[in-house]
Design an enzyme around this catalytic site. Structure first.
Site, PDB file in Angstrom:
ATOM      1  N   GLY A  22       0.822  -1.219   0.000  1.00  0.00           N
ATOM      2  CA  GLY A  22       0.000   0.000   0.000  1.00  0.00           C
ATOM      3  C   GLY A  22       0.847   1.256   0.000  1.00  0.00           C
ATOM      4  N   ARG A  47      -3.119  -2.619  -5.502  1.00  0.00           N
ATOM      5  CA  ARG A  47      -3.878  -3.291  -6.565  1.00  0.00           C
ATOM      6  C   ARG A  47      -3.982  -2.451  -7.829  1.00  0.00           C
ATOM      7  NH1 ARG A  47      -8.970  -3.939  -2.882  1.00  0.00           N
ATOM      8  NH2 ARG A  47      -8.098  -1.902  -2.371  1.00  0.00           N
ATOM      9  N   TYR A 156      -7.427   1.162  18.255  1.00  0.00           N
ATOM     10  CA  TYR A 156      -8.583   0.349  18.652  1.00  0.00           C
ATOM     11  C   TYR A 156      -8.335  -1.153  18.474  1.00  0.00           C
ATOM     12  CZ  TYR A 156      -9.987   0.775  13.660  1.00  0.00           C
ATOM     13  OH  TYR A 156     -10.029   0.746  12.299  1.00  0.00           O
ATOM     14  N   GLY A 198      -3.165   7.203  15.808  1.00  0.00           N
ATOM     15  CA  GLY A 198      -4.492   7.815  15.931  1.00  0.00           C
ATOM     16  C   GLY A 198      -4.829   8.439  14.586  1.00  0.00           C
TER      17      GLY A 198
HETATM   18  C1  HXC Z   1     -20.954  -1.867   3.683  1.00  0.00           C
HETATM   19  C2  HXC Z   1     -19.516  -2.549   2.016  1.00  0.00           C
HETATM   20  C3  HXC Z   1     -18.937  -1.261   1.944  1.00  0.00           C
HETATM   21  C4  HXC Z   1     -19.449  -0.248   2.812  1.00  0.00           C
HETATM   22  C5  HXC Z   1     -17.952  -2.511   0.492  1.00  0.00           C
HETATM   23  N1  HXC Z   1     -18.883  -3.276   1.085  1.00  0.00           N
HETATM   24  N2  HXC Z   1     -17.960  -1.282   1.006  1.00  0.00           N
HETATM   25  N3  HXC Z   1     -20.506  -2.852   2.866  1.00  0.00           N
HETATM   26  N4  HXC Z   1     -20.456  -0.604   3.666  1.00  0.00           N
HETATM   27  N5  HXC Z   1     -18.949   0.976   2.810  1.00  0.00           N
HETATM   28  C6  HXC Z   1     -19.185  -4.677   0.794  1.00  0.00           C
HETATM   29  C7  HXC Z   1     -19.615  -4.892  -0.648  1.00  0.00           C
HETATM   30  O1  HXC Z   1     -20.995  -4.637  -0.808  1.00  0.00           O
HETATM   31  C8  HXC Z   1     -19.275  -6.352  -0.842  1.00  0.00           C
HETATM   32  O2  HXC Z   1     -20.244  -7.143  -0.228  1.00  0.00           O
HETATM   33  C9  HXC Z   1     -17.991  -6.522  -0.040  1.00  0.00           C
HETATM   34  O3  HXC Z   1     -17.986  -5.446   0.932  1.00  0.00           O
HETATM   35  C10 HXC Z   1     -16.740  -6.391  -0.883  1.00  0.00           C
HETATM   36  O4  HXC Z   1     -16.794  -5.144  -1.565  1.00  0.00           O
HETATM   37  P1  HXC Z   1     -15.868  -4.811  -2.800  1.00  0.00           P
HETATM   38  O5  HXC Z   1     -16.082  -3.400  -3.168  1.00  0.00           O
HETATM   39  O6  HXC Z   1     -16.014  -5.857  -3.848  1.00  0.00           O
HETATM   40  O7  HXC Z   1     -14.434  -5.058  -2.099  1.00  0.00           O
HETATM   41  P2  HXC Z   1     -13.000  -4.653  -2.552  1.00  0.00           P
HETATM   42  O8  HXC Z   1     -12.993  -4.173  -3.975  1.00  0.00           O
HETATM   43  O9  HXC Z   1     -12.127  -5.766  -2.170  1.00  0.00           O
HETATM   44  O10 HXC Z   1     -12.680  -3.344  -1.642  1.00  0.00           O
HETATM   45  C11 HXC Z   1     -12.304  -3.491  -0.295  1.00  0.00           C
HETATM   46  C12 HXC Z   1     -12.841  -2.324   0.561  1.00  0.00           C
HETATM   47  C13 HXC Z   1     -12.493  -0.933  -0.089  1.00  0.00           C
HETATM   48  C14 HXC Z   1     -12.264  -2.482   1.939  1.00  0.00           C
HETATM   49  C15 HXC Z   1     -14.366  -2.434   0.606  1.00  0.00           C
HETATM   50  O11 HXC Z   1     -12.959   0.119   0.717  1.00  0.00           O
HETATM   51  C16 HXC Z   1     -11.008  -0.792  -0.311  1.00  0.00           C
HETATM   52  O12 HXC Z   1     -10.478  -1.192  -1.352  1.00  0.00           O
HETATM   53  N6  HXC Z   1     -10.267  -0.193   0.662  1.00  0.00           N
HETATM   54  C17 HXC Z   1      -8.812  -0.032   0.557  1.00  0.00           C
HETATM   55  C18 HXC Z   1      -8.318   1.233   1.178  1.00  0.00           C
HETATM   56  C19 HXC Z   1      -8.868   1.582   2.529  1.00  0.00           C
HETATM   57  O13 HXC Z   1      -9.893   1.038   2.967  1.00  0.00           O
HETATM   58  N7  HXC Z   1      -8.216   2.541   3.195  1.00  0.00           N
HETATM   59  C20 HXC Z   1      -8.628   3.028   4.474  1.00  0.00           C
HETATM   60  C21 HXC Z   1      -7.744   2.462   5.511  1.00  0.00           C
HETATM   61  S1  HXC Z   1      -7.990   3.455   6.887  1.00  0.00           S
HETATM   62  P3  HXC Z   1     -20.745  -8.560  -0.829  1.00  0.00           P
HETATM   63  O14 HXC Z   1     -21.824  -8.977   0.097  1.00  0.00           O
HETATM   64  O15 HXC Z   1     -21.196  -8.283  -2.232  1.00  0.00           O
HETATM   65  O16 HXC Z   1     -19.557  -9.482  -0.794  1.00  0.00           O
HETATM   66  C22 HXC Z   1      -7.787   2.651   8.299  1.00  0.00           C
HETATM   67  C23 HXC Z   1      -7.712   3.659   9.418  1.00  0.00           C
HETATM   68  C24 HXC Z   1      -8.204   3.217  10.715  1.00  0.00           C
HETATM   69  O17 HXC Z   1      -7.681   1.471   8.347  1.00  0.00           O
HETATM   70  C25 HXC Z   1      -8.098   4.212  11.828  1.00  0.00           C
HETATM   71  C26 HXC Z   1      -8.457   5.631  11.596  1.00  0.00           C
HETATM   72  C27 HXC Z   1      -8.339   6.505  12.810  1.00  0.00           C
HETATM   73  P1  NAP Z   2      -4.917   4.372   2.251  1.00  0.00           P
HETATM   74  O1  NAP Z   2      -4.245   5.506   1.581  1.00  0.00           O
HETATM   75  O2  NAP Z   2      -6.248   3.966   1.778  1.00  0.00           O
HETATM   76  O3  NAP Z   2      -3.918   3.148   2.229  1.00  0.00           O
HETATM   77  C1  NAP Z   2      -4.277   1.820   2.033  1.00  0.00           C
HETATM   78  C2  NAP Z   2      -3.387   1.228   0.967  1.00  0.00           C
HETATM   79  O4  NAP Z   2      -3.533  -0.181   0.965  1.00  0.00           O
HETATM   80  C3  NAP Z   2      -3.700   1.720  -0.431  1.00  0.00           C
HETATM   81  O5  NAP Z   2      -2.523   2.108  -1.099  1.00  0.00           O
HETATM   82  C4  NAP Z   2      -4.306   0.514  -1.127  1.00  0.00           C
HETATM   83  O6  NAP Z   2      -3.994   0.488  -2.504  1.00  0.00           O
HETATM   84  C5  NAP Z   2      -3.607  -0.619  -0.370  1.00  0.00           C
HETATM   85  N1  NAP Z   2      -4.368  -1.859  -0.426  1.00  0.00           N
HETATM   86  C6  NAP Z   2      -5.651  -2.064  -0.050  1.00  0.00           C
HETATM   87  N2  NAP Z   2      -6.020  -3.323  -0.279  1.00  0.00           N
HETATM   88  C7  NAP Z   2      -4.937  -3.937  -0.815  1.00  0.00           C
HETATM   89  C8  NAP Z   2      -4.703  -5.258  -1.277  1.00  0.00           C
HETATM   90  N3  NAP Z   2      -5.656  -6.200  -1.229  1.00  0.00           N
HETATM   91  N4  NAP Z   2      -3.481  -5.568  -1.761  1.00  0.00           N
HETATM   92  C9  NAP Z   2      -2.507  -4.606  -1.810  1.00  0.00           C
HETATM   93  N5  NAP Z   2      -2.679  -3.353  -1.389  1.00  0.00           N
HETATM   94  C10 NAP Z   2      -3.890  -3.023  -0.905  1.00  0.00           C
HETATM   95  O7  NAP Z   2      -5.094   4.693   3.812  1.00  0.00           O
HETATM   96  P2  NAP Z   2      -4.034   5.180   4.922  1.00  0.00           P
HETATM   97  O8  NAP Z   2      -4.755   6.085   5.830  1.00  0.00           O
HETATM   98  O9  NAP Z   2      -2.772   5.614   4.301  1.00  0.00           O
HETATM   99  O10 NAP Z   2      -3.774   3.822   5.720  1.00  0.00           O
HETATM  100  C11 NAP Z   2      -2.502   3.204   5.752  1.00  0.00           C
HETATM  101  C12 NAP Z   2      -2.389   2.322   6.971  1.00  0.00           C
HETATM  102  O11 NAP Z   2      -2.485   3.113   8.146  1.00  0.00           O
HETATM  103  C13 NAP Z   2      -3.456   1.265   7.092  1.00  0.00           C
HETATM  104  O12 NAP Z   2      -2.890   0.088   7.655  1.00  0.00           O
HETATM  105  C14 NAP Z   2      -4.434   1.864   8.060  1.00  0.00           C
HETATM  106  O13 NAP Z   2      -5.205   0.904   8.722  1.00  0.00           O
HETATM  107  C15 NAP Z   2      -3.456   2.554   8.998  1.00  0.00           C
HETATM  108  N6  NAP Z   2      -4.024   3.598   9.830  1.00  0.00           N
HETATM  109  C16 NAP Z   2      -4.374   4.781   9.274  1.00  0.00           C
HETATM  110  C17 NAP Z   2      -4.846   5.783  10.094  1.00  0.00           C
HETATM  111  C18 NAP Z   2      -5.220   7.134   9.569  1.00  0.00           C
HETATM  112  O14 NAP Z   2      -5.709   7.956  10.334  1.00  0.00           O
HETATM  113  N7  NAP Z   2      -5.006   7.428   8.294  1.00  0.00           N
HETATM  114  C19 NAP Z   2      -4.988   5.554  11.467  1.00  0.00           C
HETATM  115  C20 NAP Z   2      -4.635   4.314  11.983  1.00  0.00           C
HETATM  116  C21 NAP Z   2      -4.133   3.341  11.154  1.00  0.00           C
HETATM  117  P3  NAP Z   2      -5.004  -0.178  -3.589  1.00  0.00           P
HETATM  118  O15 NAP Z   2      -6.380   0.246  -3.220  1.00  0.00           O
HETATM  119  O16 NAP Z   2      -4.508   0.345  -4.900  1.00  0.00           O
HETATM  120  O17 NAP Z   2      -4.796  -1.657  -3.479  1.00  0.00           O
END
Ligand code: HXC
Ligand code: NAP
Length: 291
Positions: A22, A47, A156, A198
């Site tokens: 990522g 991805r 968390y 955080g």
């Molecule tokens: C409910 C959802 C949903 C949503 C997807 N789904 N988004 N359900 N609410 N918002 C469901 C879909 O309907 C589907 O259900 C299943 O999840 C898979 O969805 P896809 O879109 O096909 O999945 P995919 O393409 O693999 O995408 C994964 C993802 C997406 C997690 C849903 O958001 C993603 O690619 N995220 C990557 C980056 C990311 O999330 N970054 C944030 C990290 S921040 P069915 O039933 O059809 O299977 C973080 C910070 C934490 O972690 C702390 C902050 C303080």
């Molecule tokens: P982000 O920009 O969405 O980073 C997530 C990265 O993971 C993206 O580059 C995404 O790229 C990659 N990724 C997701 N699914 C993947 C898969 N299946 N295979 C390979 N790569 C994948 O969010 P971020 O805030 O920088 O988060 C980075 C990390 O920090 C995460 O572990 C998150 O939980 C953690 N974190 C963030 C915060 C915050 O406040 N931002 C706080 C606590 C922890 P693709 O979608 O192109 O695959």
């Protein structure tokens, strides 16, 4: 304040090859840019090819050095092995694995389909397992030492959190892996640590955790004792230290960097922050009467 500046000396990561899952966006990219500044070579995966290509080009233009990229879905072990082999072909070595890739979104848990649950758990927990196993097995089989695995968890992971249950469960697993392998794989010369950040505003996190008007409900000044969100450079400084040769005795540690946020929610009497200064005079008298 100097927290927005780099902390380590210029050559602190010279000669190191650092893999960041990522690494094309958000925190992964910010940490990567600082690692480049410190002399490391990078390999990033994700991805989306176009995101990786653009990030690699911009990172090299901004910081110099080398950024190798390859698409890899960390949920798939064969893709992780192919990524590892491509990195080894490019650089002949890997020194650090940064498990940063994640998936997350807010939702009441009863609204989640099994597939939605898996979408998050598979990226965070299974993806981290896949990468750690693929790179770790390679280091162990070649008897290479002084290797580092750093994983990004969340605060968390310890406390749990409503509305991000799959993420909390998966990140808790990553914490358990970190502490377990810090002991088990120490004999192979592999250190394991994690960072629990955080809130650090990134597009990826904020679009999924803070959509629409939700940021208006989060009052940073009420929720974080230091009254601000994190700055990407201060996270990068911590990460650079933990993966560097300045931290060889850091093993099994999960370092929280959240301005005191989780403790504010935890301390039994923290609500007394709302008591105004003038009321403390009265409280002083009232509590003395109890002796
Ligand atoms: C409910 C959802 C949903 C949503 C997807 N789904 N988004 N359900 N609410 N918002 C469901 C879909 O309907 C589907 O259900 C299943 O999840 C898979 O969805 P896809 O879109 O096909 O999945 P995919 O393409 O693999 O995408 C994964 C993802 C997406 C997690 C849903 O958001 C993603 O690619 N995220 C990557 C980056 C990311 O999330 N970054 C944030 C990290 S921040 P069915 O039933 O059809 O299977 C973080 C910070 C934490 O972690 C702390 C902050 C303080
Ligand atoms: P982000 O920009 O969405 O980073 C997530 C990265 O993971 C993206 O580059 C995404 O790229 C990659 N990724 C997701 N699914 C993947 C898969 N299946 N295979 C390979 N790569 C994948 O969010 P971020 O805030 O920088 O988060 C980075 C990390 O920090 C995460 O572990 C998150 O939980 C953690 N974190 C963030 C915060 C915050 O406040 N931002 C706080 C606590 C922890 P693709 O979608 O192109 O695959």
């Amino acid at each position: 304040m100097t927290y927005t500046k780099g902390m380590l000396r210029d050559d602190a990561l010279a000669g190191k090859v650092i893999v960041i899952t990522g690494g094309g966006t958000g925190l992964g990219r910010a940490m990567g840019e600082y690692f480049l500044e410190l002399g490391a070579k990078l390999a990033i995966c994700g991805r989306r090819e176009e995101v990786l290509a653009k990030a690699a080009e911009e990172m090299m233009a901004a910081k110099g050095g080398e950024v190798f990229y390859k698409t890899c879905d960390v949920r798939k072990y064969d893709e992780v092995e192919a990524f590892r082999d491509a990195v080894l072909e490019k650089y002949s070595q890997v020194d650090v694995l940064l498990n940063n890739a994640a998936g997350n979104f807010i939702s009441p848990t009863e609204r989640l389909s099994p597939g939605a649950f898996d979408a998050v758990i598979d990226i965070v927990l299974k993806g981290t397992k896949n990468c750690t196993l693929a790179f770790g097995k390679d280091w162990i089989s070649k008897e290479q030492k002084d290797k580092v695995v750093l994983s990004i968890t969340t605060t968390y992971a310890n406390t749990g959190s409503a509305f991000v249950v799959p993420s909390a469960m998966a990140k808790a697993g990553v914490s358990a892996m970190t502490r377990s392998l810090a002991v088990e794989w120490a004999r192979y010369g592999i250190r394991f640590n994690a960072i629990a950040p955080g809130p650090f505003p990134t597009e990826g996190a904020w679009s999924r955790l803070m959509p629409g008007d939700i940021p208006d409900m989060l009052k940073v000044e009420n929720q974080i004792p230091l009254k601000r969100a994190g700055n990407l450079q201060e996270l990068a400084n911590l990460a650079a230290y933990l993966v560097s040769d300045f931290a060889p005795y850091m093993n099994g540690e999960i370092v929280t960097i959240d301005g005191g946020e989780w403790l504010l929610g935890a301390g039994e009497l923290n609500f007394l922050q709302a008591v105004p200064d003038e009321m403390w005079d009265w409280i002083g008298e009232a509590t003395r009467k109890g002796k």
